[in-house]
Enzyme design. Structure first.
Site, PDB file in Angstrom:
ATOM      1  N   GLY A  20       0.778  -1.247   0.000  1.00 19.07           N
ATOM      2  CA  GLY A  20       0.000   0.000   0.000  1.00 19.07           C
ATOM      3  C   GLY A  20       0.805   1.290   0.000  1.00 19.07           C
ATOM      4  N   SER A  21       2.066   1.258  -0.429  1.00 17.76           N
ATOM      5  CA  SER A  21       2.834   2.510  -0.408  1.00 17.76           C
ATOM      6  C   SER A  21       2.282   3.514  -1.429  1.00 17.76           C
ATOM      7  CB  SER A  21       4.328   2.264  -0.636  1.00 17.76           C
ATOM      8  OG  SER A  21       4.577   1.888  -1.963  1.00 17.76           O
ATOM      9  N   ILE A  96      -6.762  -9.480 -12.049  1.00 19.69           N
ATOM     10  CA  ILE A  96      -7.137  -8.900 -13.343  1.00 19.69           C
ATOM     11  C   ILE A  96      -8.657  -8.789 -13.392  1.00 19.69           C
ATOM     12  CG2 ILE A  96      -7.019  -9.194 -15.844  1.00 19.69           C
ATOM     13  CD1 ILE A  96      -4.427 -10.866 -15.309  1.00 19.69           C
ATOM     14  N   LEU A  97      -9.134  -7.557 -13.432  1.00 21.66           N
ATOM     15  CA  LEU A  97     -10.579  -7.323 -13.424  1.00 21.66           C
ATOM     16  C   LEU A  97     -11.207  -7.799 -14.740  1.00 21.66           C
ATOM     17  CD1 LEU A  97     -10.391  -3.787 -11.824  1.00 21.66           C
ATOM     18  CD2 LEU A  97     -11.298  -5.852 -10.723  1.00 21.66           C
ATOM     19  N   ASN A 111      -4.477   2.349 -13.437  1.00 27.31           N
ATOM     20  CA  ASN A 111      -3.548   1.425 -12.783  1.00 27.31           C
ATOM     21  C   ASN A 111      -2.128   1.993 -12.855  1.00 27.31           C
ATOM     22  OD1 ASN A 111      -2.552  -1.088 -11.697  1.00 27.31           O
ATOM     23  ND2 ASN A 111      -1.893  -1.657 -13.753  1.00 27.31           N
ATOM     24  N   HIS A 113       1.835   0.709 -13.085  1.00 34.54           N
ATOM     25  CA  HIS A 113       2.597  -0.493 -13.417  1.00 34.54           C
ATOM     26  C   HIS A 113       4.093  -0.157 -13.392  1.00 34.54           C
ATOM     27  CE1 HIS A 113       3.297  -4.403 -15.195  1.00 34.54           C
ATOM     28  NE2 HIS A 113       4.183  -3.823 -15.992  1.00 34.54           N
ATOM     29  N   ASP A 149      -2.511  -4.586 -18.854  1.00 31.65           N
ATOM     30  CA  ASP A 149      -1.486  -3.530 -18.975  1.00 31.65           C
ATOM     31  C   ASP A 149      -1.434  -2.905 -20.374  1.00 31.65           C
ATOM     32  OD1 ASP A 149      -0.770  -4.033 -16.333  1.00 31.65           O
ATOM     33  OD2 ASP A 149       0.731  -5.516 -16.887  1.00 31.65           O
ATOM     34  N   GLU A 178       7.028   6.098  -8.750  1.00 31.77           N
ATOM     35  CA  GLU A 178       5.597   5.771  -8.762  1.00 31.77           C
ATOM     36  C   GLU A 178       4.816   6.712  -7.850  1.00 31.77           C
ATOM     37  OE1 GLU A 178       4.400   1.615  -8.326  1.00 31.77           O
ATOM     38  OE2 GLU A 178       6.380   0.974  -8.935  1.00 31.77           O
TER      39      GLU A 178
END
Ligand code: GAR
Length: 190
Positions: A20-21, A96-97, A111, A113, A149, A178
């Site tokens: 969760g960073s 993966i939704l 998202n 990545h 992705d 990120e």
């Protein structure tokens, strides 16, 4: 302290699976005066995800949905609707939704990545960047579509891979990128 324009802010849900960073950095940025979004909901598909603590500490509504994908998505959609969420951010969410979820959510899903997409889709990106002797790596924030992705890119940050970089060193450097990239990307699309 509540910000004055809180009713104009976009309501964000963050989906996590672990550390969760990125969630933490989104929460921090959302508290800045210039922020145009607020984290309203955190959903984890793992009961022991450390990232849940960031939600708890910041008094953000958080839910654990530890179920098979279809049931996970059903419950998550109910919460998205209940909290009137505008944007879903996947942050280290390792599932993966389905196209059905993406269609039914009817809101942007984005998202982060840890590679320069379209290079290195999928897992173990840093290992593969080093093993493949890539000159550069980085991170990408992108819209989520039916293909892994592969959605439209919102923003990328790039870094040179040094000879001395190990997987651990490179992943730390990219994680730092990120943490900047995710909130910048949100500001860009809101
Ligand atoms: C981040 O490096 C993120 O880019 C990656 O997982 C890590 C989560 O860290 N996501 C993926 O690989 C998705 N395919 P965090 O839980 O500390 O934010």
């Amino acid at each position: 302290m509540e910000k004055l324009n809180s009713n104009l802010e976009k309501k964000i849900a963050v989906f996590i699976s672990g550390r969760g960073s990125n969630l933490n950095s989104l929460i921090k940025h959302s508290k800045l005066k210039k922020s145009k979004y607020r984290i309203k909901l955190v959903i984890s598909n793992k009961a022991h995800a450390k990232g849940l603590n960031y939600a708890r500490r910041n008094k953000i509504k958080n839910y654990i949905i530890e179920k098979k994908l279809i049931s996970f998505e059903k419950d998550a959609l109910k919460l998205i609707s209940k909290f009137k969420i505008d944007i879903i951010c996947l942050a280290g969410f390792m599932r993966i939704l389905t196209p059905n979820f993406i269609k039914k959510a009817k809101i942007p899903i984005i998202n982060i990545h840890p590679s320069l997409l379209p290079k290195l889709k999928g897992l173990n990106t840093h290992e593969r960047a080093i093993a493949g002797k890539h000159d550069y790596s980085g991170c990408t924030v992108h819209y989520v579509n039916e293909k892994l992705d592969s959605g439209k890119i919102i923003l990328q940050k790039k870094i040179k891979i040094l000879k001395s970089d190990t997987v651990e060193i490179l992943s730390k450097k990219i994680l730092k990128l990120e943490h900047k990239a995710y909130s910048e990307a949100l500001s860009k699309i809101i």
